[in-house]
Design an enzyme around this catalytic site. Structure first.
Site, short mmCIF file in Angstrom:
data_model
loop_
_atom_site.label_atom_id
_atom_site.label_comp_id
_atom_site.label_asym_id
_atom_site.label_seq_id
_atom_site.Cartn_x
_atom_site.Cartn_y
_atom_site.Cartn_z
N SER A 62 -70.05 19.75 -9.32
CA SER A 62 -70.56 20.33 -10.59
C SER A 62 -70.65 19.12 -11.49
O SER A 62 -71.25 19.12 -12.56
CB SER A 62 -69.32 21.14 -11.29
OG SER A 62 -69.30 22.25 -10.53
N GLY A 252 -71.30 25.10 -10.15
CA GLY A 252 -72.69 24.23 -9.94
C GLY A 252 -72.60 23.27 -11.08
O GLY A 252 -72.29 23.67 -12.00
N GLY A 254 -74.88 21.24 -14.26
CA GLY A 254 -76.13 21.38 -15.23
C GLY A 254 -76.48 22.41 -16.01
O GLY A 254 -75.79 23.33 -16.28
N CYS A 279 -67.81 29.97 -13.00
CA CYS A 279 -68.60 28.80 -13.64
C CYS A 279 -70.01 29.07 -13.82
O CYS A 279 -70.40 29.79 -14.40
CB CYS A 279 -68.10 27.59 -13.12
SG CYS A 279 -68.40 26.23 -14.14
N LEU A 280 -70.75 28.33 -13.05
CA LEU A 280 -72.23 28.32 -13.31
C LEU A 280 -72.65 29.81 -12.58
O LEU A 280 -73.34 30.54 -13.24
CB LEU A 280 -72.91 27.53 -12.26
CG LEU A 280 -74.44 27.38 -12.27
CD1 LEU A 280 -75.04 27.45 -13.64
CD2 LEU A 280 -75.11 26.62 -11.16
N GLN A 283 -72.19 32.17 -15.26
CA GLN A 283 -73.60 32.21 -16.17
C GLN A 283 -74.78 32.76 -15.56
O GLN A 283 -75.54 33.30 -16.15
CB GLN A 283 -73.84 30.68 -16.63
CG GLN A 283 -72.78 29.79 -17.43
CD GLN A 283 -72.62 28.19 -17.25
OE1 GLN A 283 -73.68 27.67 -16.59
NE2 GLN A 283 -71.84 27.64 -17.91
N ASN A 321 -64.65 22.90 -15.88
CA ASN A 321 -65.91 22.07 -15.92
C ASN A 321 -67.18 22.37 -16.02
O ASN A 321 -67.63 22.77 -15.18
CB ASN A 321 -65.53 21.42 -14.51
CG ASN A 321 -66.83 20.17 -14.18
OD1 ASN A 321 -67.37 19.65 -15.12
ND2 ASN A 321 -67.07 19.94 -13.04
N GLY A 323 -70.38 22.34 -19.30
CA GLY A 323 -70.89 21.73 -20.53
C GLY A 323 -71.89 22.98 -21.19
O GLY A 323 -72.20 22.79 -22.08
N PHE A 324 -71.82 24.13 -20.68
CA PHE A 324 -72.78 25.08 -21.23
C PHE A 324 -71.87 26.36 -21.34
O PHE A 324 -70.85 26.62 -20.53
CB PHE A 324 -73.89 25.25 -20.47
CG PHE A 324 -74.93 24.30 -20.43
CD1 PHE A 324 -76.04 24.23 -21.22
CD2 PHE A 324 -74.66 23.26 -19.48
CE1 PHE A 324 -77.11 23.32 -21.13
CE2 PHE A 324 -75.70 22.12 -19.46
CZ PHE A 324 -76.66 22.17 -20.43
N HIS A 397 -62.35 27.56 -13.44
CA HIS A 397 -62.14 27.18 -11.95
C HIS A 397 -60.61 27.77 -11.58
O HIS A 397 -59.74 27.18 -11.80
CB HIS A 397 -62.37 25.82 -11.52
CG HIS A 397 -63.61 25.43 -11.69
ND1 HIS A 397 -64.28 24.27 -10.79
CD2 HIS A 397 -64.67 25.65 -12.61
CE1 HIS A 397 -65.18 24.05 -11.47
NE2 HIS A 397 -65.93 24.77 -12.22
N GLU A 399 -59.29 28.08 -8.55
CA GLU A 399 -58.64 27.80 -7.17
C GLU A 399 -57.77 26.53 -7.33
O GLU A 399 -57.09 26.24 -6.39
CB GLU A 399 -59.97 27.31 -6.37
CG GLU A 399 -60.36 26.04 -6.34
CD GLU A 399 -61.02 25.47 -7.64
OE1 GLU A 399 -60.81 24.38 -8.03
OE2 GLU A 399 -61.31 26.53 -8.43
#
Length: 462
Positions: A62, A252, A254, A279-280, A283, A321, A323-324, A397, A399
């Site tokens: 990530s 993941g 970006g 996380c990603l 999204q 972790n 940024g979006f 996250h 885990e």
């Protein structure tokens, strides 16, 4: 200075590295010394507040496209064990620390962190005032940066960084995803001293690998899943043809807007098979539902972020972790009768934590969607559950690699969702956080023995 003093100094001191510079696009300059591979790298500057777990951070896919600043002052003091790594090689662009330890001490260590970084050609710098750097990023926001050990001219580096590419709009998930489908069936042998044997495998899970951390896939194995990982853009039809019990959407790097090849497939999967996203992956579910995603000022990265579970009122200390983040109001209009009678959205979602309400919106594509988790630091969305189809997701996250185990229950929840249970999220997280850890079993054994001893003493007193 005596000869003995000189020998002691040589044996307890590390040589000074070559001068290095970190330059941000707003003109801020931070000086340091090279401490790993030499070179010049560009990326988005960010910071991670974890006190430990630096190898897991450095090898988390990530972090593709980013230069990581560790806020804890000394990094590398317990060395490197490759079975803790989250990928075969680091995806980050560079590393910034206050002090990088060259002489680690730990029974599991197989090499020093500087050696590992040089082995993987990671540019790193130490001696930076990381407190000042973190305050600058916190106050001024994430931005492009250049880290160089070969060019120490600030004006030259500033011109370069301002001409570099932004991670906004870049599909970084494609750069760290697997190239073809594979069965994930590996658990680290060196973790056996702390982790129990995995549960019997009862579920077949297909995992979209958008930069998946190994430990997340390992937790699926330990929860009783057999796991087949597929590339980020695998067609939904191919996934459904595998007849999985559930689909997992991984973390993941970006900008999620750029990962269209995943969320368009997720849109086809929702409602046809149970889905869990992290996380990603969270999204991707949000994008599939038509939601808007915002870029956070400086992101959430570290192992100490408080998140309230609106369903239970419990607070989880989480590892994060990203940024979006999701703009929850963009999922749809509130359903007042399922939202405590409230009719309007709140920009700061901590309103719902104070009201002890898990609000529900009506989504045009997938029906009712409930907000389940809220970040207590900034009031952003951290989790949702789709009420009319089997799917849920969280932004953080669970885990614990690195990080606390408070959110471990989410893997159990996924298995319950695949079992078809409506109450899949109704779990005592205080009990589940120790599930799978031998120290939890040892604690229970000790407690049981203590109880038996107390009973024996009581009987003897009678």
């Amino acid at each position: 200075m005596s000869e003995m003093s000189e020998r002691l100094l040589r044996g307890t001191s590390k040589p000074q590295g070559a001068p290095a510079l970190l330059v941000l696009e707003d003109g801020a300059v931070f000086q340091g010394s090279a401490c790993a591979a030499s070179g010049e790298v560009f990326g988005e500057i960010c910071f991670n507040t974890s006190l430990e777990g630096y190898l897991e951070v450095i090898t988390d896919p990530s972090y593709a496209g980013q230069i990581i600043t560790m806020t804890y002052p000394q990094i590398g003091n317990y060395g490197v064990n490759l079975e803790d790594a989250q990928s075969d090689s680091p995806a980050l662009r560079g590393l910034v620390v206050r002090d990088l330890c060259t002489t680690p001490s730990n029974w599991r260590s197989t090499q020093s962190l500087p050696d590992y970084l040089r082995e993987h050609n990671v540019v790193a710098v130490e001696g930076v005032d990381t407190r000042a750097l973190v305050r600058h990023v916190r106050d001024n926001g994430a931005q492009r940066a250049v880290l160089s050990t070969v060019d120490t001219d600030a004006k030259s580096l500033l011109a370069k960084v301002r001409a570099s590419e932004s991670i906004v709009g870049a599909n970084l998930a494609a750069t760290v995803s697997c190239k073809s489908a594979y069965e994930f069936d590996s658990l680290p042998a060196s973790h056996a001293f702390a982790v129990s044997s995995p549960a019997e495998r009862r579920y077949k899970v297909v995992a979209y690998d958008c930069g998946a951390k190994r430990s997340i896939l390992e937790n699926l194995l330990r929860a009783g899943c057999s796991v087949v990982a597929v590339p980020w853009d695998t067609p939904a039809e191919e996934v459904l043809a595998m007849e999985p019990d559930g689909v997992f959407l991984s973390n993941g790097p970006g900008d999620p807007e750029a990962v269209e090849g995943t969320y368009l497939q997720v849109e086809k999967l929702l409602g046809k098979v149970p889905v869990f996203g992290i996380c990603l992956g969270h999204q991707m579910i949000c994008k599939a539902a038509g939601a808007q995603i915002e870029k956070l000022k400086f992101g959430h990265r570290g192992g100490n972020h408080p998140v309230m579970n609106l369903l239970t009122g419990r607070v989880e200390i989480t590892a994060q972790n990203h940024g979006f983040g999701l703009l929850f109001p963009s999922l749809g209009e509130l359903v007042p009768e399922l939202s405590g009678g409230f009719k309007g959205h709140e920009s700061d979602l901590r309103f719902w934590t104070n009201a002890r309400i898990a609000p529900v919106v009506q989504n045009e594509k997938f029906g009712r969607i409930r907000l389940t988790h809220v970040n207590l630091n900034d009031g952003t969305a951290e989790g949702i559950a789709l009420l009319d189809i089997p799917a849920f997701s969280v932004q953080y996250h669970p885990e614990a690699s690195p990080g606390p185990t408070d959110a471990h229950y989410l893997f159990t929840a996924f298995t319950r969702l695949m079992d078809g249970r409506d109450d899949y999220l109704d779990i005592d997280i205080a009990a589940d956080r120790l599930a799978g850890w031998t120290f939890g079993e040892q604690a229970a054994t000790v407690a049981g023995a203590s109880d038996r001893e107390q009973d024996s003493m009581t009987e003897g007193g009678r």
